[in-house]
Design an enzyme around this catalytic site. Structure first.
Site, PDB file in Angstrom:
ATOM      1  CD  GLU A 280      47.309  -5.036  -1.306  1.00  0.00           C
ATOM      2  OE1 GLU A 280      48.390  -5.634  -1.214  1.00  0.00           O
ATOM      3  OE2 GLU A 280      46.611  -5.038  -2.343  1.00  0.00           O
ATOM      4  CE  LYS A 341      49.653 -10.521  -1.387  1.00  0.00           C
ATOM      5  NZ  LYS A 341      49.910  -9.487  -2.397  1.00  0.00           N
ATOM      6  CB  CYS A 392      46.383  -8.097  -3.631  1.00  0.00           C
ATOM      7  SG  CYS A 392      46.669  -7.241  -5.211  1.00  0.00           S
TER       8      CYS A 392
END
Length: 524
Positions: A280, A341, A392
């Protein structure tokens, strides 16, 4: 003797008992935090449940709520101490909010302790509490689930049957049965018998079965298809809030590390991977609007000559928004499929009520643009592999990870950037979550982190390879590509809803019974 003196000693004893319970609850919450990474003393999760169960047993609901809150605050302060990078006020504030859910659970534990079979209802309430906390507010914050302290314990294989909620229930049930055991012994002694009641024996056998049953759950690790992957951890200039440093710095770190990998492959020192994975935010600039960023990524991908998953910050639909994306970059055709995301972190990646709160909390102005949420899952084709990408903190959310598997992901990829929280324990906690997901879904999990911890996790939850924090390193591994679904994949959120609603119904029954008792007492 002055009037009222005879009543003072019992009153003092009552206050003393109240403060003693409060202190024990705070101590128990503190101790239970050490069940979680980076400490990993998982049996403390059972002891923590047992302690809170005993402390709330027979109490009034409001006293149970207080004990749950007092248990929760130090638990979360220790667990979330990595947030001190942002500020200790953030640690305490978030801990207090999360502890409110434990306060509600504490009230429920007190209520249901008067019901028959209360260890079962108490264990269900732990799932109820996590069910609510995983969703509220702003999409929830799942840190601190009992399951995440048991990613390398006898309970771990249960994740393949019912996901993280079933692991939480099994741990909590062992804790409530542990609390039940001494009460049964005391009851037998008061009755003047040396023989334990059959219910006590049954409860002990149930606790043992819950610990051992995980060993009977098959967790397959092999597959007919495999893929060779290289995970690039390019590192950052310095950890903390300003990890990005100068523009292009993080991107150059990852591009340069990839080019050195390509040189090693060309020299025969390293086998050529089928795919490469960047973490990321590996590109701190939008490659679609910044020609230099596009050229740097393309140069590195062409050097290694295989499809590469690139983590990048991409401009959103307007000037106020940015997208956090994983982009499949082909050495011939350039950027292709991408995943955005879905679950940005409130106050970290977007600011709720920005115009109002930013005036009061000026620190929020450092979050210059809000992350724009994606709407689709992270299933993409990366060379010969059909991956399921999550980014994440999304690894903490059951539904997001489950969707990537059920929609075709054969290997799970966790792109993450923990540079803000290096050497605080946060990365180890996230690694533990990834280990549980591997077992839950029967998939290899590949963690690509900017500055650590990157890791290769086999489908049985074993960490096959890992980097250290703040190292520049490449992991090379051959991992299985699996298609089969676990029982947890097939039943989805069903076990969680059943257990959570069971806890709520038990509270309702207990509250109704208490109301009837009070009503009968008034009549008499």
């Amino acid at each position: 003797m002055a009037e009222g003196k005879p009543d003072e000693a019992p009153e003092r004893r009552g206050r003393g008992a109240w403060w003693a319970r409060t202190g024990l609850a705070a101590l128990a919450g503190t101790v239970m935090a050490f069940a979680f990474p980076p400490y990993d003393v998982w049996p403390l999760s059972i002891l923590g449940v047992a302690a809170l169960t005993l402390l709330t047993r027979g109490r009034r609901a409001r006293h149970g709520a207080w004990l749950g809150f007092v248990f929760g605050v130090p638990f979360f302060v220790v667990l979330l101490s990595w947030l001190r990078v942002v500020g200790w006020d953030g640690v305490v504030g978030l801990s207090a909010i999360e502890a409110l859910f434990l306060a509600l659970m504490g009230a429920g534990l007190a209520l249901t302790s008067k019901l028959r079979g209360w260890p079962l209802w108490a264990a269900m309430l732990w799932v109820t509490q996590e069910w609510a906390r995983d969703r509220l507010p702003f999409g929830g914050f799942p840190w601190g689930r009992l399951a995440f302290a048991n990613t390398a314990s006898p309970f771990t294989p249960l994740a393949a049957l019912g996901g993280a909620p079933l692991v939480t229930f099994a741990v909590a049930a062992c804790g409530t049965l542990l609390a039940w055991a001494p009460l049964c012994v005391l009851r037998a002694r008061r009755a003047g018998t040396a023989v334990l009641p059959w219910r006590t024996v049954a409860g002990g056998l149930t606790a043992v079965a819950l610990v051992l049953i995980g060993y009977a759950v098959p967790v397959p690790t092999t597959a007919a298809d495999t893929v060779r992957v290289a995970i690039v951890q390019g590192n950052v200039d310095r950890p903390g809030m300003d990890f990005l440093g100068r523009p292009m710095l993080v991107l150059n770190n990852h591009a340069g590390t990839t080019e050195r990998l390509a040189a090693d492959v060309a020299a025969g020192r390293t086998p050529k991977p089928d795919v490469v994975i960047w973490p990321e935010n590996a590109s701190d600039l939008d490659p679609f609007t910044d020609p230099a960023a596009y050229a740097r990524i393309d140069q590195a991908v062409k050097a290694i000559g295989v499809p590469t998953l690139v983590g990048a910050l991409v401009d959103g639909p307007d000037q106020q928004h940015v997208r956090n994306e994983g982009i499949v970059w082909d050495p011939s055709s350039g950027p292709g499929e991408s995943y955005t995301k879905q679950h940005p972190v409130p106050f970290g990646e977007y600011v709720p009520f920005r115009s109002e709160l930013s005036k009061v909390i000026t620190r929020l102005q450092r979050v210059a643009r809000d992350f724009y949420p994606g709407t689709g899952s992270g299933v993409m084709h990366l060379g010969p592999a059909r991956i399921g990408d999550v980014i994440c903190f999304e690894v903490a959310y059951d539904e997001i990870v489950r969707d990537t598997v059920n929609q075709g992901g054969r290997v799970l990829v966790v792109q993450t950037n923990n540079a803000t929280y290096n050497r605080t324990g946060q990365t180890e906690q996230q690694l533990a979550m990834s280990r549980l997901r591997a077992v839950e879904h029967g998939r290899a999990v590949l963690i690509a982190a900017t500055s650590g911890v990157s890791a290769v996790i086999t489908p049985d939850g074993e960490v096959q390879q890992r980097t250290e924090e703040l190292d520049q390193e490449v992991l090379n591994a051959v991992v299985p590509l699996r298609d089969s679904q676990t029982v947890a994949d097939k039943v989805g959120a069903g076990p969680e809803w059943v257990l959570a609603l069971g806890g709520l119904l038990a509270c309702g029954v207990a509250a109704a019974a208490g109301w009837q008792r009070r009503r009968a007492a008034k009549r008499s």
